[in-house]
Scaffold this motif. Structure first.
Motif, PDB file in Angstrom:
ATOM      1  N   LEU A 172       0.841  -1.203   0.000  1.00 21.33           N
ATOM      2  CA  LEU A 172       0.000   0.000   0.000  1.00 21.33           C
ATOM      3  C   LEU A 172       0.869   1.242   0.000  1.00 21.33           C
ATOM      4  O   LEU A 172       1.655   1.470   0.927  1.00 21.33           O
ATOM      5  N   LEU A 181      -2.970   1.830   7.758  1.00 23.83           N
ATOM      6  CA  LEU A 181      -2.569   0.956   6.661  1.00 23.83           C
ATOM      7  C   LEU A 181      -2.464  -0.518   7.054  1.00 23.83           C
ATOM      8  O   LEU A 181      -2.800  -1.396   6.262  1.00 23.83           O
ATOM      9  N   GLY A 185      -4.451  -3.309   5.202  1.00 24.37           N
ATOM     10  CA  GLY A 185      -3.655  -4.268   4.442  1.00 24.37           C
ATOM     11  C   GLY A 185      -3.953  -5.697   4.823  1.00 24.37           C
ATOM     12  O   GLY A 185      -4.027  -6.577   3.960  1.00 24.37           O
ATOM     13  N   ILE A 265     -10.631   0.787  -0.558  1.00 22.57           N
ATOM     14  CA  ILE A 265      -9.347   1.489  -0.389  1.00 22.57           C
ATOM     15  C   ILE A 265      -9.552   2.994  -0.490  1.00 22.57           C
ATOM     16  O   ILE A 265      -8.988   3.767   0.303  1.00 22.57           O
ATOM     17  N   LEU A 278      -3.209   0.735  -3.753  1.00 25.20           N
ATOM     18  CA  LEU A 278      -2.724  -0.638  -3.749  1.00 25.20           C
ATOM     19  C   LEU A 278      -1.885  -0.804  -5.013  1.00 25.20           C
ATOM     20  O   LEU A 278      -2.417  -0.889  -6.114  1.00 25.20           O
TER      21      LEU A 278
END
Length: 307
Positions: A172, A181, A185, A265, A278
């Protein structure tokens, strides 16, 4: 009797033993190649060459991350039993770290890299084959990295820390903090493990796969008996659906079964006040694509008995 580097190379090719073991055997036999083969056979180091023809579809996937860089490595063995062996697990863990530390671009480069404690990765692997008694192979590796952000590892069906059946890495790119994150993730990594995307974007899907899907869709459309222009639209729609369902960013997020991953995202980035992208991922599932040998035990017994 003197010997040359070419003699050592020949001995390696004949036995599959490591370079240093071959040199020691040549020293011990005063350069006699045939005697050196016998020395290696006696030590069990020449057994590796015979085992190399056996199918290795079990084993472990290893993942390792350091800072903004991560790598996944698959190492295969013949049986799941070996995957539980401490020696094998230590090798996979160590070779994954070597891949990370050296940034080895491919398996061949990794094989020639120095292994912790001495020798090369190949030499260590050869010794493992001889001592454990099963064919083992370094199959594949992939690196991912970001310039700012995080690389998140995830292991599904873990056999030990960062070792298991399905290894995932999520890269990321963002200036958002790790508190944002890392959980994002991990959720995306869990999605990847479950949903098995074939590419990050639709445009990255293998052209041969798209061609195959288009052919299948065309055959189905032709059976409908509808006009050609209608059939063409049906085919285009089927291919678009296939691409949407197999590209990661357009897949429906498994956590809610309604939102495309790209929107998940984007929403996370808006909430954090920083764009999140991403940029890459890895999903290695142990043994995928390897054709396992099937054995007809009754036929083997009959053949052995001359029936």
């Amino acid at each position: 009797m003197a010997y040359t580097a070419a003699d050592v190379k020949t001995l390696r090719e004949r036995t599959g033993a490591g370079m240093m073991d071959c040199k020691k055997a040549m020293d011990e036999t005063n350069g006699d190649l045939e005697a050196a083969v016998d020395v290696l056979r006696a030590k069990g180091l020449a057994a590796a060459v015979k085992k190399s023809s056996r199918t290795a579809a079990e084993g472990l996937v290893g993942v390792a991350v350091s800072g903004l860089h991560g790598v996944a490595v698959e190492v295969n063995s013949e049986t799941d039993f070996v995957a539980k062996n401490d020696q094998f697990q230590d090798f996979v863990r160590s070779v994954t770290q070597v891949a990370l530390d050296t940034s080895a671009a491919d398996i061949e480069t990794l094989k020639e890299a120095a292994y912790p404690g001495g020798g090369t990765v190949t030499e260590k692997l050869t010794n493992n084959v001889a001592t454990i008694g099963e064919n083992q192979q370094l199959r594949r590796l992939k690196h991912v990295s970001v310039t700012s952000g995080i690389v998140v590892p995830y292991m599904h069906n873990a056999a030990a820390a960062n070792l298991g059946k399905i290894g995932v890495l999520v890269a990321l790119e963002s200036t958002a903090g790790a508190d944002v994150l890392e959980p994002l993730g991990k959720q995306i990594a869990m999605h990847i493990a479950a949903a098995f995307p074939l590419a990050l974007n639709a445009g990255d899907l293998d052209a041969d796969l798209i061609t195959r899907e288009r052919k299948i869709a065309a055959e189905k459309a032709a059976e409908s008996g509808k006009p050609a222009e209608v059939q063409a639209k049906i085919v285009d729609g089927a291919v678009a659906k296939y691409a949407k369902e197999n590209a990661l960013l357009s897949q429906v997020f498994v956590m809610d079964n309604k939102t495309p991953v790209a929107q998940v995202i984007e929403a996370a980035g808006k909430a954090a006040g920083a764009k999140i992208t991403l940029v890459d991922y890895v999903r290695y599932q142990l043994g995928e694509g390897i054709e396992k040998e099937t054995t007809d035990f009754a036929a083997e017994v009959a053949a052995a008995a001359g029936i």
